[in-house]
Enzyme design. Structure first.
Site, short mmCIF file in Angstrom:
data_model
loop_
_atom_site.label_atom_id
_atom_site.label_comp_id
_atom_site.label_asym_id
_atom_site.label_seq_id
_atom_site.Cartn_x
_atom_site.Cartn_y
_atom_site.Cartn_z
N ARG A 1 -12.53 -12.05 4.73
CA ARG A 1 -11.94 -11.69 3.46
C ARG A 1 -11.75 -12.42 2.42
NH1 ARG A 1 -6.29 -11.57 1.19
NH2 ARG A 1 -5.51 -12.76 3.85
N ALA B 1 0.45 -1.49 0.46
CA ALA B 1 0.26 -0.07 -0.30
C ALA B 1 1.25 1.55 0.40
CB ALA B 1 -0.65 -0.22 1.30
N ASP C 1 -0.16 -0.88 14.79
CA ASP C 1 0.83 1.02 15.56
C ASP C 1 -0.46 2.03 14.46
OD1 ASP C 1 2.61 -1.42 16.39
OD2 ASP C 1 3.74 -0.37 15.55
N HIS D 1 -4.39 -14.36 10.77
CA HIS D 1 -3.93 -14.36 9.64
C HIS D 1 -4.15 -12.85 9.13
CE1 HIS D 1 -2.67 -15.82 5.56
NE2 HIS D 1 -3.47 -15.03 4.79
N GLN E 1 1.76 -15.24 -0.19
CA GLN E 1 2.23 -16.19 -1.27
C GLN E 1 1.52 -16.78 -1.92
OE1 GLN E 1 2.42 -20.03 0.94
NE2 GLN E 1 4.05 -19.57 2.79
N GLY E 2 0.22 -16.94 -2.33
CA GLY E 2 -0.64 -17.41 -3.07
C GLY E 2 -0.51 -16.59 -4.14
N GLU F 1 -7.74 -20.13 -5.40
CA GLU F 1 -8.20 -20.71 -3.95
C GLU F 1 -9.50 -20.57 -3.70
OE1 GLU F 1 -6.24 -17.08 -3.05
OE2 GLU F 1 -4.19 -18.13 -2.78
N ARG G 1 -12.22 -19.42 3.90
CA ARG G 1 -11.47 -19.94 5.03
C ARG G 1 -11.59 -20.00 6.42
NH1 ARG G 1 -6.59 -15.22 2.99
NH2 ARG G 1 -6.45 -16.73 1.24
N HIS H 1 -6.40 -18.21 9.12
CA HIS H 1 -6.00 -19.17 8.37
C HIS H 1 -6.27 -20.26 8.21
CE1 HIS H 1 -4.51 -20.80 4.46
NE2 HIS H 1 -4.56 -19.62 3.72
P1 FAD Z 1 2.15 -4.60 5.40
O1 FAD Z 1 3.36 -5.14 4.09
O2 FAD Z 1 2.60 -4.79 6.21
O3 FAD Z 1 4.08 -3.84 5.12
C1 FAD Z 1 2.98 -2.56 6.87
C2 FAD Z 1 4.40 -1.96 6.85
O4 FAD Z 1 4.05 -0.07 7.76
C3 FAD Z 1 6.16 -1.93 6.33
O5 FAD Z 1 6.50 -1.25 6.12
C4 FAD Z 1 6.43 -1.94 8.18
O6 FAD Z 1 7.42 -1.60 8.87
C5 FAD Z 1 5.26 -0.54 8.24
N1 FAD Z 1 4.74 -0.10 10.00
C6 FAD Z 1 3.96 -0.46 11.29
N2 FAD Z 1 4.01 -0.11 11.74
C7 FAD Z 1 4.82 0.98 11.73
C8 FAD Z 1 4.99 2.10 12.97
N3 FAD Z 1 4.62 2.00 13.74
N4 FAD Z 1 6.44 2.87 11.85
C9 FAD Z 1 6.56 2.94 10.80
N5 FAD Z 1 6.39 1.64 9.96
C10 FAD Z 1 5.59 0.84 10.57
N6 FAD Z 1 -3.00 -11.33 0.75
C11 FAD Z 1 -2.75 -11.59 -1.15
O7 FAD Z 1 -3.83 -10.85 -1.08
N7 FAD Z 1 -2.40 -12.69 -1.44
C12 FAD Z 1 -1.79 -13.36 -0.50
O8 FAD Z 1 -1.17 -14.45 -1.50
C13 FAD Z 1 -1.68 -12.95 0.39
N8 FAD Z 1 -0.63 -13.96 1.64
C14 FAD Z 1 -0.18 -14.12 2.56
C15 FAD Z 1 0.97 -14.83 3.48
C16 FAD Z 1 1.11 -13.77 4.50
C17 FAD Z 1 2.11 -14.98 5.14
C18 FAD Z 1 0.87 -13.58 5.05
C19 FAD Z 1 0.82 -12.88 6.58
C20 FAD Z 1 -0.63 -12.56 4.39
C21 FAD Z 1 -0.86 -12.90 3.38
N9 FAD Z 1 -0.95 -12.25 2.56
C22 FAD Z 1 -2.20 -11.92 1.99
C23 FAD Z 1 -2.10 -10.33 2.81
C24 FAD Z 1 -1.01 -9.44 2.63
O9 FAD Z 1 -0.40 -9.65 2.09
C25 FAD Z 1 -1.51 -7.98 3.73
O10 FAD Z 1 -2.43 -7.65 3.63
C26 FAD Z 1 -0.88 -6.85 2.32
O11 FAD Z 1 0.96 -7.04 2.30
C27 FAD Z 1 -0.82 -5.76 3.50
O12 FAD Z 1 -0.20 -4.81 3.23
P2 FAD Z 1 0.18 -3.44 3.80
O13 FAD Z 1 0.92 -2.23 3.00
O14 FAD Z 1 -1.28 -2.61 3.97
O15 FAD Z 1 0.88 -3.73 5.18
C1 SIN Z 2 -2.16 -17.48 1.12
O1 SIN Z 2 -1.41 -17.86 0.41
O2 SIN Z 2 -2.89 -18.64 0.73
C2 SIN Z 2 -2.45 -16.38 1.46
C3 SIN Z 2 -3.64 -15.47 0.25
C4 SIN Z 2 -4.27 -14.76 1.30
O3 SIN Z 2 -4.09 -13.97 2.09
O4 SIN Z 2 -5.05 -14.48 0.56
#
Ligand code: FAD
Ligand code: SIN
Length: 527
Positions: A380, A13, A216, A345, A44-45, A113, A284, A237
Site C-alpha cells: 500500500r 469505512a 474478524d 502496520h 497519523q500522517g 510521504e 515502505r 511500517h
Molecule cells: P477501523 O478503523 O480499524 O475500524 C474497525 C471497526 O470494526 C472498529 O469499530 C471495530 O470495533 C470494529 N470491529 C472489528 N471486529 C469486530 C467484531 N468482531 N464485531 C464488531 N465490531 C468489530 N492510513 C492512512 O491512510 N493514513 C494514515 O496516516 C494512517 N496512519 C495509520 C497509523 C496507525 C498507527 C495505524 C495502525 C494505521 C494507519 N493507517 C493510516 C491505516 C488506517 O488507519 C486504517 O487502514 C483505516 O483506519 C481502517 O479503517 P476501517 O474503517 O477499515 O477499520
Molecule cells: C504514517 O503516518 O506513517 C502512516 C501513514 C499510512 O499508514 O498510510
C-alpha cells in the site's frame, strides 16, 4: 434486532457508509469495543489526494501502482484516486480541521510521504485519524436514523443454515454478536450487511495496529463462503518507536517526508541511499527491509530516525503529538534521534470486493482495511488507506440504495444455541494460543521469508487450529475466544497465501524465490 442495513465496524469505512445510507434508511452500526477503538482514530500522517495545480491523477495512479509492485487493479486505482478530492471536500464540510497554508478553504497544507512523487497528503497535524473519527462520530450520533451499538462482538455472519427453514442460497442476513455487557449472544438481521471491521495486524507480535485488529471480518466472510485474496501482502511500517514500555507507537512517515533521516546507531551512517535512490522516501516495503537488514547485520535493537537537524519550531509545529509523547518518555526529538524498529502496520489483503463493495455472498458488502479491492496490490502507498475507506464506504452505500428493491427482507432466524457448551475452566489455553500465534507469525512469516519457515508456521497453525476448534465447540464464547478463533483462521490464510507465491513482489519477500515473475497475479483463496 432487525434493521434496514447492518454495518459491522465504526471506523472510517463503516461510518462513511452509515452517513450516506442514513439519508434514507435505518442503519445499525456495531463496534466490538468503544466506537473510536479502531485503527482510524490512530492514523497519523493523513489522506492522499490530488489537490493542487501541478499534481495530476495520473501521477497519483502511477505512484500507487509502482508502490504496489504492479499487482494493483488499475480500474480500482483510477476509481479511488479520481474520487479522492471529493472525499476530502466532504470531510472538510463535516468539520475535519485540515491544516491550511493560507486563509481560504482549499489552501491545504500538503505533506509528503514515501512513494509519493508530489506533496499530496492532507492532514490534521500528526493526528489526522483522531480528527476524522471525531467528525464522523459526531455526525453519526446526531443522525436519528443511525443506531450506534458499541461493545457488541460479531461472531459469525447469519447465512442459510441459520434460517428457521434451512437454505443453501449463500445470502447473508446479518450477524450473531456477543453483547459484552449482558454476556448474551444476539442476532442482528438486515436486508444488507456491510463488513467494515478493519485489519488483522494483531496476528503479529509487534504491530502498530490497535488491540482489536484480529481480522474478524476476514475470518467471518471466509466462513460464510467468500473468497479472500493477497493475504501474504502484510505491510510492515519501517518506523515504530522502540521502547520497552510503549510497544506500538507509530512515528509517522511524514517525519521522513519532512526531512527525517535514518541512521545506523553504531556507525552513525545514513544508510538508505545505499539501498534505494529514493533514500528515506522509497516505498515502505523497501525502507522496512533496509531497517530490518541493518538491525540483523549489526545485532542492533533499533535504528535511529533523526529530524534534529531541522529547526525545533518546525519540528514541534509539524509533529506536536509525537513531540509531546516522546518528551514524556525522555526523548527530545528536536535534539535527539528516535529509536525505531519495523512493525506490522497494514493488511493489504482481505475479502475480495468489486467496485461496488460487493463480496461473493449476496447481501454482504465490505469496505476498508478488511477488503482486497485491487487498490493496494503488493504494497500500500502511504495514506491511501483512509482514502479507500471513504471511497468504498460510499460505493457500498450507493449500490445498496440503487438496488434496494431487489434486497429481500431477512427470513426468520434461529436463536444462538448454547445448549451443548459450558463456561470455560481453562482460560489459560486462550492466552497461550494468542501468544504462540503472534510469536511464530513474527519469526516465520515476517519481513523476510523462506519456504522452510513458512512450512514450520503451517505445521504450528494446523496444530493450534485443532486445539482452538475443540475448545470453541465445548465452551461458551468470550471476546478473547472469538478473536482467537479468527486469528487462527487469518494466520492460516496468510501462511497458505505466502506458500503459494513463488516470487518476491512488494511485501512478500522470500529468499527461496528472490526474483519477480514477469506477470503479476493475485493470490485468491476459495473456501
Ligand atoms: P477501523 O478503523 O480499524 O475500524 C474497525 C471497526 O470494526 C472498529 O469499530 C471495530 O470495533 C470494529 N470491529 C472489528 N471486529 C469486530 C467484531 N468482531 N464485531 C464488531 N465490531 C468489530 N492510513 C492512512 O491512510 N493514513 C494514515 O496516516 C494512517 N496512519 C495509520 C497509523 C496507525 C498507527 C495505524 C495502525 C494505521 C494507519 N493507517 C493510516 C491505516 C488506517 O488507519 C486504517 O487502514 C483505516 O483506519 C481502517 O479503517 P476501517 O474503517 O477499515 O477499520
Ligand atoms: C504514517 O503516518 O506513517 C502512516 C501513514 C499510512 O499508514 O498510510
Amino acid at each position: 434486532m432487525n434493521t434496514d442495513i447492518l454495518i459491522i465496524g465504526s471506523g472510517a469505512a463503516g461510518l462513511t457508509a452509515a452517513l450516506q445510507l442514513a439519508q434514507k434508511y435505518q442503519v445499525t452500526v456495531l463496534a466490538k469495543g468503544a466506537l473510536s477503538d479502531g485503527a482510524t482514530a490512530w492514523a497519523q500522517g493523513g489522506i492522499a489526494a490530488v489537490l493542487e495545480p501541478g499534481d495530476t491523477f495520473e501521477s497519483h495512479i502511477e505512484d500507487t501502482m509502482v508502490a504496489g509492485g504492479g499487482l494493483n487493479n488499475r480500474e480500482t486505482v483510477e476509481f479511488v484516486v479520481e474520487n479522492a478530492p471529493e472525499a476530502i471536500r466532504r470531510l472538510a464540510e463535516l468539520g475535519v480541521p485540515f491544516n491550511l497554508d493560507g486563509p481560504d478553504d482549499g489552501d491545504w497544507h500538503l505533506t509528503r510521504e514515501g512513494g509519493h512523487s508530489h506533496r499530496r497528503i492532507v492532514h490534521v497535524d500528526d493526528a489526522t485519524g483522531w480528527a476524522v473519527q471525531q467528525a464522523l462520530e459526531t455526525a453519526a450520533k446526531a443522525n436519528p436514523n443511525i443506531t450506534l451499538v458499541p461493545d457488541m462482538v460479531a461472531i459469525d455472519l447469519i447465512v442459510g443454515r441459520h434460517q428457521e427453514r434451512f437454505s443453501t442460497s449463500g445470502r447473508v442476513h446479518g450477524v450473531y454478536a456477543l453483547n459484552r455487557t449482558s454476556g448474551k449472544v444476539e442476532a442482528f438481521t438486515a436486508r444488507a450487511t456491510i463488513l467494515a471491521t478493519g485489519g488483522a495486524g494483531r496476528t503479529y507480535l509487534y504491530s502498530t495496529a490497535p488491540r482489536g485488529a484480529t481480522g474478524d471480518g476476514i475470518a467471518m466472510a471466509w466462513r460464510a463462503g467468500c473468497r479472500v485474496s493477497n493475504m501474504e501482502m502484510m505491510q510492515f511500517h519501517p518506523t515504530c518507536l522502540y521502547n520497552l514500555e510503549v510497544k506500538n507507537f507509530l512515528i509517522t512517515e511524514a517525519v521522513r517526508g519532512e526531512g527525517g533521516i535514518l541512521k545506523n546507531p553504531k556507525t552513525g551512517h545514513r544508510y538508505m541511499p545505499d539501498y534505494d535512490e529514493r533514500a528515506e522516501l522509497a516505498p515502505r516495503d523497501i525502507v522496512a527491509r533496509a531497517n530490518d537488514a541493518e538491525i540483523k547485520r549489526d545485532g542492533l535493537d533499533f535504528v535511529h530516525l533523526d529530524i534534529s537537524h531541522k529547526d525545533p519550531e518546525f519540528v514541534k509545529g509539524h509533529f506536536p503529538n509525537i513531540y509531546d509523547k516522546l518528551i514524556g518518555l525522555g526523548i527530545d526529538i528536536t535534539t535527539q534521534p528516535i529509536p525505531v524498529v519495523p512493525a506490522q502496520h497494514y493488511t493489504c489483503g482481505g475479502v475480495l470486493v468489486d467496485l461496488d463493495g460487493r463480496t461473493d455472498a449476496p447481501g454482504l458488502y465490505a469496505a476498508g482495511e478488511v477488503t482486497q479491492s485491487g487498490l493496494h496490490g503488493a504494497n500500500r502507498l502511504a495514506s491511501n488507506s483512509l482514502l479507500e475507506c471513504f471511497v468504498f464506504g460510499d460505493a457500498c452505500a450507493a449500490h445498496i440504495d440503487a438496488h434496494w428493491d431487489t434486497l429481500p427482507p431477512p427470513p426468520p432466524i434461529r436463536g444462538w444455541d448454547e445448549s451443548r457448551v459450558t463456561d470455560s475452566d481453562e482460560e489459560v489455553v486462550i492466552a497461550q494460543c494468542w501468544r504462540e500465534i503472534r510469536q511464530f507469525m513474527w519469526n516465520f512469516v515476517g519481513i523476510v521469508r523462506t519456504t522452510k519457515r513458512l512450512e514450520r508456521a503451517k505445521h504450528r497453525i494446523d496444530l493450534l487450529r485443532r486445539e482452538v476448534e475443540d475448545y470453541y465447540s465445548h465452551f461458551r464464547v468470550t471476546p478473547d475466544l472469538i478473536e482467537l478463533r479468527n486469528l487462527v483462521e487469518v494466520a492460516d490464510l496468510i501462511i497458505r497465501s505466502a506458500l503459494s507465491r513463488h516470487e518476491s513482489r512488494g511485501l512478500h519477500y522470500t529468499l527461496d524465490y528472490p526474483a519477480m515473475l514477469p506477470k503479476a497475479t493475485d493470490t485468491v483463496l476459495v473456501p
